[in-house]
Write a protein that holds these residues in place. Structure first.
Motif, PDB file in Angstrom:
ATOM      1  N   ARG A  29     -18.453 -10.027  57.798  1.00  0.00           N
ATOM      2  CA  ARG A  29     -17.314 -10.433  56.970  1.00  0.00           C
ATOM      3  C   ARG A  29     -15.980 -10.317  57.688  1.00  0.00           C
ATOM      4  O   ARG A  29     -15.018  -9.776  57.150  1.00  0.00           O
ATOM      5  N   GLY A  33     -14.771  -6.439  61.066  1.00  0.00           N
ATOM      6  CA  GLY A  33     -16.111  -5.981  60.718  1.00  0.00           C
ATOM      7  C   GLY A  33     -17.072  -6.141  61.882  1.00  0.00           C
ATOM      8  O   GLY A  33     -17.914  -5.281  62.126  1.00  0.00           O
ATOM      9  N   PRO A  39     -19.411  -4.194  57.765  1.00  0.00           N
ATOM     10  CA  PRO A  39     -18.329  -4.747  56.962  1.00  0.00           C
ATOM     11  C   PRO A  39     -17.369  -3.658  56.471  1.00  0.00           C
ATOM     12  O   PRO A  39     -17.775  -2.542  56.178  1.00  0.00           O
ATOM     13  N   THR A  41     -15.302  -2.181  53.616  1.00  0.00           N
ATOM     14  CA  THR A  41     -15.265  -2.263  52.156  1.00  0.00           C
ATOM     15  C   THR A  41     -13.873  -1.992  51.610  1.00  0.00           C
ATOM     16  O   THR A  41     -13.505  -2.524  50.572  1.00  0.00           O
ATOM     17  N   ARG A  42     -13.106  -1.147  52.309  1.00  0.00           N
ATOM     18  CA  ARG A  42     -11.778  -0.781  51.811  1.00  0.00           C
ATOM     19  C   ARG A  42     -10.949  -0.226  52.959  1.00  0.00           C
ATOM     20  O   ARG A  42     -11.445   0.537  53.784  1.00  0.00           O
ATOM     21  N   HIS A  62     -10.397   2.903  57.680  1.00  0.00           N
ATOM     22  CA  HIS A  62     -11.203   1.987  56.874  1.00  0.00           C
ATOM     23  C   HIS A  62     -12.470   2.678  56.392  1.00  0.00           C
ATOM     24  O   HIS A  62     -13.018   3.528  57.079  1.00  0.00           O
ATOM     25  N   ARG A  63     -12.926   2.277  55.233  1.00  0.00           N
ATOM     26  CA  ARG A  63     -14.231   2.690  54.703  1.00  0.00           C
ATOM     27  C   ARG A  63     -15.201   1.583  55.066  1.00  0.00           C
ATOM     28  O   ARG A  63     -14.981   0.412  54.741  1.00  0.00           O
ATOM     29  N   GLU A  65     -19.061  -0.209  55.129  1.00  0.00           N
ATOM     30  CA  GLU A  65     -20.281  -0.330  54.332  1.00  0.00           C
ATOM     31  C   GLU A  65     -21.447   0.148  55.190  1.00  0.00           C
ATOM     32  O   GLU A  65     -21.692  -0.371  56.276  1.00  0.00           O
ATOM     33  N   ARG A  67     -25.524   0.810  55.407  1.00  0.00           N
ATOM     34  CA  ARG A  67     -26.791   0.448  54.778  1.00  0.00           C
ATOM     35  C   ARG A  67     -27.913   1.408  55.146  1.00  0.00           C
ATOM     36  O   ARG A  67     -28.905   1.499  54.452  1.00  0.00           O
ATOM     37  N   THR A  73     -19.713   5.461  58.532  1.00  0.00           N
ATOM     38  CA  THR A  73     -19.135   5.154  57.220  1.00  0.00           C
ATOM     39  C   THR A  73     -17.612   5.128  57.246  1.00  0.00           C
ATOM     40  O   THR A  73     -17.000   4.693  56.297  1.00  0.00           O
TER      41      THR A  73
END
Length: 142
Positions: A29, A33, A39, A41-42, A62-63, A65, A67, A73
């Motif tokens: 994204r 990223g 990616p 997320t915030r 940054h936070r 994503e 998986r 993280t």
């Protein structure tokens, strides 16, 4: 072997590398990223560290994503800018590494506060010694 095959091979490898990078940008994204490997997320906030000569340095937090367990993280983006240059260095941290960094930063601040005796407090704004920098600008995002 003919030299045309070598040239075609180099072009093919370059095209494959560009296609892989494009795939990563789409999958993660965005360009940032892709550079972080996950990616974003915030964006939690950014910290302006001021200027050092012609360079201005900014930290962005940054936070990411995640998986898989143990995957990074937290992303720290170190940005150096000047009139004709831009350099971005991504740093990925797992939750454990982010906690360890928080602990080290807290320890460094606590050591600094312990060393400043009550009679040796920092001077008021305006008449600081040249070795003491102003507080960096912190901007949080919701």
């Amino acid at each position: 072997m003919k030299p045309e095959f070598i040239i075609y091979g180099l072009w093919a490898m370059g095209a494959l590398a560009a296609a892989n990078f494009g795939y990563q940008v789409i999958k993660k994204r965005g360009l940032k990223g892709a550079m972080f490997g996950a990616p974003i997320t915030r964006t939690v906030g950014e910290l302006d560290l001021g200027k050092s000569g012609p360079m201005r340095t900014t930290l962005k937090l940054h936070r990411l994503e995640s998986r898989a367990p143990g995957a990074p993280t937290v992303g720290i983006e170190v940005v150096n800018r000047s009139v004709l240059s831009y350099h971005m260095q991504p740093i990925r941290l797992t939750s454990e590494q982010a906690g360890a960094l928080r602990e080290l930063l807290s320890r460094a601040v606590a050591d600094r506060q312990r060393r400043l005796a009550p009679d040796r407090q920092l001077p008021k704004r305006g008449n600081r010694p040249s070795g003491i920098l102003k507080k960096p600008h912190l901007r949080l995002r919701d």
